[in-house]
Design a protein around this motif. Structure first.
Motif, PDB file in Angstrom:
ATOM      1  N   ARG A   1      19.660 -27.817  22.177  1.00  0.00           N
ATOM      2  CA  ARG A   1      20.794 -27.874  23.009  1.00  0.00           C
ATOM      3  C   ARG A   1      22.196 -27.924  21.882  1.00  0.00           C
ATOM      4  NH1 ARG A   1      19.218 -28.030  28.112  1.00  0.00           N
ATOM      5  NH2 ARG A   1      17.196 -29.248  28.372  1.00  0.00           N
TER       6      ARG A   1
ATOM      7  N   LEU B   1      23.871 -25.855  19.995  1.00  0.00           N
ATOM      8  CA  LEU B   1      23.913 -25.278  18.910  1.00  0.00           C
ATOM      9  C   LEU B   1      25.091 -24.504  18.387  1.00  0.00           C
ATOM     10  CD1 LEU B   1      22.063 -24.484  16.562  1.00  0.00           C
ATOM     11  CD2 LEU B   1      21.407 -22.521  17.808  1.00  0.00           C
TER      12      LEU B   1
ATOM     13  N   ASP C   1      28.113 -21.843  18.083  1.00  0.00           N
ATOM     14  CA  ASP C   1      28.121 -20.574  17.915  1.00  0.00           C
ATOM     15  C   ASP C   1      28.007 -19.856  16.429  1.00  0.00           C
ATOM     16  OD1 ASP C   1      28.416 -20.369  20.863  1.00  0.00           O
ATOM     17  OD2 ASP C   1      30.517 -20.262  20.611  1.00  0.00           O
TER      18      ASP C   1
ATOM     19  N   HIS D   1      24.388 -19.828  15.281  1.00  0.00           N
ATOM     20  CA  HIS D   1      23.585 -19.232  16.153  1.00  0.00           C
ATOM     21  C   HIS D   1      23.804 -17.790  15.628  1.00  0.00           C
ATOM     22  CE1 HIS D   1      22.611 -16.652  19.838  1.00  0.00           C
ATOM     23  NE2 HIS D   1      21.371 -17.398  19.630  1.00  0.00           N
ATOM     24  N   ARG D   2      25.044 -17.383  15.366  1.00  0.00           N
ATOM     25  CA  ARG D   2      25.493 -16.239  14.858  1.00  0.00           C
ATOM     26  C   ARG D   2      24.747 -15.988  13.367  1.00  0.00           C
ATOM     27  NH1 ARG D   2      30.447 -16.715  17.214  1.00  0.00           N
ATOM     28  NH2 ARG D   2      31.304 -17.801  15.476  1.00  0.00           N
TER      29      ARG D   2
ATOM     30  N   LEU E   1      21.991 -17.446  12.481  1.00  0.00           N
ATOM     31  CA  LEU E   1      20.660 -17.328  12.508  1.00  0.00           C
ATOM     32  C   LEU E   1      20.160 -15.859  13.022  1.00  0.00           C
ATOM     33  CD1 LEU E   1      17.736 -18.860  12.898  1.00  0.00           C
ATOM     34  CD2 LEU E   1      18.511 -19.319  15.306  1.00  0.00           C
ATOM     35  N   LYS E   2      20.879 -15.189  13.934  1.00  0.00           N
ATOM     36  CA  LYS E   2      20.590 -14.063  14.238  1.00  0.00           C
ATOM     37  C   LYS E   2      20.702 -13.100  13.113  1.00  0.00           C
ATOM     38  CE  LYS E   2      21.898 -12.671  18.312  1.00  0.00           C
ATOM     39  NZ  LYS E   2      22.740 -12.696  19.547  1.00  0.00           N
TER      40      LYS E   2
ATOM     41  N   ALA F   1      15.286 -13.890  16.272  1.00  0.00           N
ATOM     42  CA  ALA F   1      16.049 -15.162  16.065  1.00  0.00           C
ATOM     43  C   ALA F   1      14.924 -16.294  16.538  1.00  0.00           C
ATOM     44  CB  ALA F   1      17.362 -15.472  16.918  1.00  0.00           C
ATOM     45  N   GLU F   2      14.215 -16.186  17.220  1.00  0.00           N
ATOM     46  CA  GLU F   2      13.158 -17.257  17.414  1.00  0.00           C
ATOM     47  C   GLU F   2      11.948 -17.402  16.374  1.00  0.00           C
ATOM     48  OE1 GLU F   2       9.530 -17.650  20.538  1.00  0.00           O
ATOM     49  OE2 GLU F   2      11.649 -17.401  21.567  1.00  0.00           O
TER      50      GLU F   2
ATOM     51  N   ALA G   1      13.857 -18.815  13.386  1.00  0.00           N
ATOM     52  CA  ALA G   1      14.102 -20.403  13.403  1.00  0.00           C
ATOM     53  C   ALA G   1      12.606 -21.054  13.241  1.00  0.00           C
ATOM     54  CB  ALA G   1      14.340 -20.767  14.989  1.00  0.00           C
TER      55      ALA G   1
END
Length: 79
Positions: free
Chosen positions: A7, A9, A11, A14-15, A17-18, A28-29, A32
């Motif tokens: 929770r 995370l 932005d 996240h960007r 990571l993608k 992305a999963e 991770a």
């Protein structure tokens, strides 16, 4: 297998990571999972898609056309 939810995370994380996942040709999963496994000293088991991607890594496929075989087939009779 266990699951977790991360929770709040940021932005930008996240960007990033993608973007890194895209560079490695995975979701992305999956990225991770790889990051967590590496950080904890565990070698992640490569999936079938990762192994296939490794086989073709670096190959120049710009002029290759793969045509799907659309020949109808008879269903297998399991009776």
């Amino acid at each position: 297998m266990a699951q977790i939810i991360v929770r709040q995370l940021p932005d930008e994380v996240h960007r990033a990571l993608k973007a890194q996942a895209r560079e490695h040709g995975r979701s992305a999963e999956a990225e991770a999972r790889a990051i967590l496994s590496e950080a904890l000293g565990k070698d992640p088991r490569p999936g079938a898609g990762d192994m296939l991607a490794d086989i073709w890594a670096g190959a120049d496929l710009t002029d290759v056309e793969i045509e799907r075989d659309r020949t109808p087939h008879e269903p297998l009779d399991m009776t």
